[in-house]
Design a protein around this motif. Structure first.
Motif, PDB file in Angstrom:
ATOM      1  N   GLY A  62       0.824  -1.196   0.000  1.00  9.44           N
ATOM      2  CA  GLY A  62       0.000   0.000   0.000  1.00  9.44           C
ATOM      3  C   GLY A  62       0.862   1.252   0.000  1.00  9.44           C
ATOM      4  O   GLY A  62       1.816   1.353   0.764  1.00  9.44           O
ATOM      5  N   LEU A  63       0.524   2.156  -0.867  1.00 15.01           N
ATOM      6  CA  LEU A  63       1.206   3.445  -0.953  1.00 15.01           C
ATOM      7  C   LEU A  63       0.189   4.505  -0.532  1.00 15.01           C
ATOM      8  O   LEU A  63      -0.896   4.566  -1.100  1.00 15.01           O
ATOM      9  CB  LEU A  63       1.687   3.667  -2.384  1.00 15.01           C
ATOM     10  CG  LEU A  63       2.663   4.808  -2.603  1.00 15.01           C
ATOM     11  CD1 LEU A  63       3.491   4.531  -3.845  1.00 15.01           C
ATOM     12  CD2 LEU A  63       1.958   6.112  -2.746  1.00 15.01           C
ATOM     13  N   TYR A  64       0.550   5.284   0.472  1.00 17.25           N
ATOM     14  CA  TYR A  64      -0.370   6.240   1.070  1.00 17.25           C
ATOM     15  C   TYR A  64       0.207   7.648   0.958  1.00 17.25           C
ATOM     16  O   TYR A  64       1.135   7.991   1.687  1.00 17.25           O
ATOM     17  CB  TYR A  64      -0.611   5.892   2.548  1.00 17.25           C
ATOM     18  CG  TYR A  64      -0.990   4.446   2.738  1.00 17.25           C
ATOM     19  CD1 TYR A  64      -2.314   4.041   2.625  1.00 17.25           C
ATOM     20  CD2 TYR A  64      -0.018   3.484   3.008  1.00 17.25           C
ATOM     21  CE1 TYR A  64      -2.672   2.711   2.785  1.00 17.25           C
ATOM     22  CE2 TYR A  64      -0.370   2.148   3.170  1.00 17.25           C
ATOM     23  CZ  TYR A  64      -1.681   1.766   3.057  1.00 17.25           C
ATOM     24  OH  TYR A  64      -2.034   0.455   3.216  1.00 17.25           O
ATOM     25  N   PRO A  65      -0.324   8.474   0.081  1.00 16.94           N
ATOM     26  CA  PRO A  65       0.159   9.853  -0.042  1.00 16.94           C
ATOM     27  C   PRO A  65      -0.626  10.837   0.836  1.00 16.94           C
ATOM     28  O   PRO A  65      -0.440  12.035   0.713  1.00 16.94           O
ATOM     29  CB  PRO A  65      -0.040  10.160  -1.520  1.00 16.94           C
ATOM     30  CG  PRO A  65      -1.240   9.352  -1.880  1.00 16.94           C
ATOM     31  CD  PRO A  65      -1.164   8.099  -1.045  1.00 16.94           C
ATOM     32  N   PHE A  66      -1.504  10.321   1.690  1.00 14.27           N
ATOM     33  CA  PHE A  66      -2.245  11.160   2.638  1.00 14.27           C
ATOM     34  C   PHE A  66      -3.064  12.238   1.944  1.00 14.27           C
ATOM     35  O   PHE A  66      -3.270  13.312   2.493  1.00 14.27           O
ATOM     36  CB  PHE A  66      -1.290  11.781   3.669  1.00 14.27           C
ATOM     37  CG  PHE A  66      -0.450  10.759   4.365  1.00 14.27           C
ATOM     38  CD1 PHE A  66      -0.985   9.995   5.390  1.00 14.27           C
ATOM     39  CD2 PHE A  66       0.863  10.532   3.990  1.00 14.27           C
ATOM     40  CE1 PHE A  66      -0.224   9.018   6.030  1.00 14.27           C
ATOM     41  CE2 PHE A  66       1.630   9.564   4.627  1.00 14.27           C
ATOM     42  CZ  PHE A  66       1.086   8.813   5.649  1.00 14.27           C
ATOM     43  N   SER A  67      -3.522  11.930   0.720  1.00 15.68           N
ATOM     44  CA  SER A  67      -4.284  12.913  -0.038  1.00 15.68           C
ATOM     45  C   SER A  67      -5.054  12.247  -1.180  1.00 15.68           C
ATOM     46  O   SER A  67      -4.426  11.690  -2.087  1.00 15.68           O
ATOM     47  CB  SER A  67      -3.345  13.965  -0.625  1.00 15.68           C
ATOM     48  OG  SER A  67      -4.013  14.732  -1.599  1.00 15.68           O
ATOM     49  N   PRO A  68      -6.371  12.325  -1.164  1.00 13.45           N
ATOM     50  CA  PRO A  68      -7.137  11.827  -2.308  1.00 13.45           C
ATOM     51  C   PRO A  68      -6.795  12.582  -3.600  1.00 13.45           C
ATOM     52  O   PRO A  68      -6.818  11.997  -4.678  1.00 13.45           O
ATOM     53  CB  PRO A  68      -8.591  12.072  -1.908  1.00 13.45           C
ATOM     54  CG  PRO A  68      -8.578  12.168  -0.427  1.00 13.45           C
ATOM     55  CD  PRO A  68      -7.243  12.744  -0.067  1.00 13.45           C
TER      56      PRO A  68
END
Length: 117
Positions: A62-68
């Motif tokens: 999972g890659l999470y950029p903390f932004s939709p």
């Protein structure tokens, strides 16, 4: 060592290489990012805000950029890669089908720009 390094040290070699590559590309785009936490996950932090986190889950990375908004900016390119999936704030991929470098760079640039306001 920092939180990201500690996390990487606990991974299997194949997963570590794939995840470390994402972090390395993020550091190229945002060289002053520091290791820290975002929503309890090991992450790179930029200007006090989480920039990106990459973690091994049971069935994917999972890659999470903390932004939709950051995810939306690269959604079409991500969907072209086999074995990927998207949610509002998450990109899922398989180690054997890593995301292209240019997609990762674009994602990190978008998140950096959102933090810069």
């Amino acid at each position: 060592m920092g939180t990201v390094d500690d996390y990487l040290n606990d991974l299997d070699t194949g997963d570590r290489e794939v995840i470390d590559r994402v972090y390395a590309l993020a550091r190229e785009v945002v060289p002053d990012a520091e290791q820290g936490r975002g929503y309890g996950m090991p992450a790179l932090v930029y200007r006090g805000k989480p920039l990106i986190s990459v973690m091994r889950a049971k069935r994917h990375i999972g890659l999470y950029p903390f932004s939709p908004d950051a995810v939306a900016a690269v959604a079409a390119d991500v969907e072209a890669v086999a074995g990927t999936g998207l949610d509002k704030g998450t990109i899922r991929f398989q180690p054997e089908h890593p995301l292209p470098d240019d997609v990762i760079r674009a994602l990190v640039r978008r998140r950096r720009d959102l933090i810069d306001g």
